[in-house]
Design a protein around this motif. Sequence first.
Motif, short mmCIF file in Angstrom:
data_model
loop_
_atom_site.label_atom_id
_atom_site.label_comp_id
_atom_site.label_asym_id
_atom_site.label_seq_id
_atom_site.Cartn_x
_atom_site.Cartn_y
_atom_site.Cartn_z
N ILE A 1 -12.68 20.94 -6.04
CA ILE A 1 -12.21 22.33 -6.02
C ILE A 1 -10.97 22.40 -5.14
O ILE A 1 -11.08 22.33 -3.91
CB ILE A 1 -13.31 23.27 -5.47
N PRO A 2 -9.77 22.50 -5.73
CA PRO A 2 -8.56 22.55 -4.91
C PRO A 2 -8.53 23.75 -3.96
O PRO A 2 -8.06 23.64 -2.83
CB PRO A 2 -7.43 22.63 -5.94
N GLY A 3 -9.01 24.91 -4.43
CA GLY A 3 -9.10 26.07 -3.55
C GLY A 3 -7.80 26.83 -3.41
O GLY A 3 -6.91 26.77 -4.26
N ASP A 4 -7.67 27.54 -2.28
CA ASP A 4 -6.55 28.44 -2.04
C ASP A 4 -5.59 27.86 -1.00
O ASP A 4 -5.91 26.90 -0.30
CB ASP A 4 -7.07 29.79 -1.52
N GLY A 5 -4.40 28.49 -0.90
CA GLY A 5 -3.45 28.14 0.16
C GLY A 5 -3.06 26.68 0.14
O GLY A 5 -2.52 26.17 -0.85
N ILE A 6 -3.34 25.98 1.23
CA ILE A 6 -2.97 24.57 1.34
C ILE A 6 -3.93 23.66 0.58
O ILE A 6 -3.70 22.45 0.50
CB ILE A 6 -2.92 24.13 2.82
N GLY A 7 -5.01 24.24 0.05
CA GLY A 7 -6.02 23.43 -0.62
C GLY A 7 -5.49 22.48 -1.68
O GLY A 7 -5.80 21.28 -1.66
#
Length: 373
Positions: free
Chosen positions: A49-55
């Motif tokens: 799950i790459p996610g949000d922001g810097i993810g």
Amino acid sequence: MARRSAPLLRRLVSASSPPAPQPLPGHGRRTVTYMPRPGDGTPRAVTLIPGDGIGPLVTGAVRQVMEAMHAPVYFETYEVHGDMPTVPPAVIDSIRRNKVCIKGGLATPVGGGVSSLNMQLRKELDLYASLVHCSNLPGIPTRHQGVDIVVIRENTEGEYSGLEHEVVPGVVESLKVITKFCSERIAKYAFEYAYLNNRKKVTAVHKANIMKLADGLFLESCREVASKYPGIQYNEMIVDNCSMQLVSKPEQFDVMVTPNLYGNLVANTAAGIVGGTGIMPGGNVGQDYAIFEQGASAGNVGNENIVEQRKANPVALLLSSAMMLRHLQFPSFADRLEVAVKRVIAEGTYRTKDLGGTSTTQEVTDAVIANLD
């Protein structure tokens, strides 16, 4: 006579001297201590799950390093974002199938809005133990040396139970739930971790002087479990005193076991003491599943400037992925990755802004790849 006896004397002395020790074959490398079962090298699927922001930046670094090592893992990638109402069922199904997930940060709205997807994942998969490893890394100057703390936090109840309601306009009641079952199992996990990792002490963090029933039940559970591990020192510390002790004498702590909220505060404080949240690995684990992510929650999404400049620190998630590789029984790959990351930090040429450098995420990633054995 004297000239002829000198060579003879030298031969006698050399003959009586023990031979010089020879270096052991393969000295400095992993010895034959891990014997895989047939088929253990089969590549394992991992939910990503790459996610949000810097993810996306830091999870991208993990993918590149895994490919460079030819690690026996492959990723099933899913887009999840903190403003979604729930975690998509396909993501939950993927984690249940693969048993293991690695993720970037998910932004949680402050105040009103959707509930935390991080909490949804932990409750849905019963990831009851959060583990954050905070330790000094060579090359990073800090006020305190000799710090090596593992914070083990109960992950499913306490102040994070999500039971809130408005009694009357202007009066909100938020329930803190502590159960014997959850307190016992997190205490058992902490002592089992200490036992398996040759740790010497477990400290229970609490506020039982005020929350006598709730935190009192947590302490009672810890004491019962501690009695079954006589070889491990056990002590207790009130959370406000613990906060002061952490910033003044952090080297006194070894393994810390805490209820939910205190663990979040303690882990982020401990991370700041040894260099910041950008270098601290961690994960969440239950009986059947595990999710690995940046250890301390502060800064796990970053800010717009870091994202635009592409200068997020990938070290925390790279070390978390080394934890994941050990969890998957790939210890030599985990060792190679951890050694490479620590070499880059110790050399100091490639560092992101939070560690006093100017490097981009990609530059740090490339340096880690170049240092892989």
